[in-house]
Design an enzyme around this catalytic site. Sequence first.
Site, short mmCIF file in Angstrom:
data_model
loop_
_atom_site.label_atom_id
_atom_site.label_comp_id
_atom_site.label_asym_id
_atom_site.label_seq_id
_atom_site.Cartn_x
_atom_site.Cartn_y
_atom_site.Cartn_z
N HIS A 18 0.84 -1.20 0.00
CA HIS A 18 0.00 0.00 0.00
C HIS A 18 0.88 1.25 0.00
CE1 HIS A 18 -3.12 -2.79 1.30
NE2 HIS A 18 -4.03 -1.83 1.18
N ASN A 27 8.02 -4.21 3.79
CA ASN A 27 6.59 -3.88 3.80
C ASN A 27 5.91 -4.31 5.10
OD1 ASN A 27 3.93 -3.19 2.71
ND2 ASN A 27 3.63 -5.40 2.50
#
Length: 353
Positions: free
Chosen positions: A164, A196
């Site tokens: 994201h 991440n």
Amino acid sequence: MSSVIQAALFAAGALVGSGITTAVLHKKTAQRPVVDGTIVSPSAVTTVSPPVIGLGPNGSAQITNIASVASLSSSAVLKYGNPGPIADPIIRRAYVAAYDRRLRHPAWTAEHLTLASLGKSPLVSPPDEAGDRTKSSFMEDESIPKPFRARLADYFRSGYDRGHMVPAADAKFSQEAMNETFYLSNIAPQVGDGFNRHYWAYLEDWCRRLTGSFSDVYVFTVPLYLPHKDPDGKWRITHEVIGSPPTISVPTHFAKVVLTTKPTSPSTPNILELATGAFVLPNAPIPDETPLERFVMPVEAVERAAGLSLFSDAVKSTSKHICQSTKCEVVVRRFDDARKSQRADGRRAISAP
């Protein structure tokens, strides 16, 4: 880039100061010019240069005036159309962004975070039904033309997480807002373990925690492609491409650029103290104990590398560095450990908040 689209992306971003959070972009159209007796198509549309965050007359931050310049579309050479490049505008409930058709991921995303937007303000009632990420699923963005659209299959067994750019945890104020963060137009390939799911998630959490010290927090997330020096002494940019056929580029680095505001004093609530900072992280595993300040870079360096203008010279010259206004220190939280049960079917973990 289509300047009208570019201006819409920038102007739709959060405005700094005095509680204004959106800008209205006005575009003008001109009569179609006639060249050698032929009407030029498409019509001459005013190109609007992207605004940047600047200083108002009373010292508060605001969007600078939007200047218009002549459009390439008025040239007879482009009578049959302007080939681009085009950045697709993405305007969602929790963020705005520009989607890069060539790279198949956002060129940048922008958010405006406050205690209220995160559901933590004692003055604002929390939403009746907050966003729940277990109800969200990754999905292709049908607003992007199909030839340039990132696909779910492109990430399958790629070795990268669907990272994201705007975190789902920044959009908890509604399920619809959270769902929109799962569009692949808000996603870029990121190393999973150590990045991440770990250090990048810590940095996202740090950005949210800034709302405890500042009235407004503006966050730009920018994928980067930075050069490295090879043994022959020459500088080169190399990056992996995933998908079948390979179309989605894997950034070498990611930047978080923040601008925070708070009143200079209770007696001058409209005069804002500004702080800015930029952090550039390699798309690679980063040890938990690495100090966040190791990744501090000048905002100008990010702007040059990405081809963006994020803040005006006045903002840059009058703002403090964010690490002088607050502690630049991440809190290590193992988000992925909480989701091990979701990986029982053998699928890779979803991205951290």
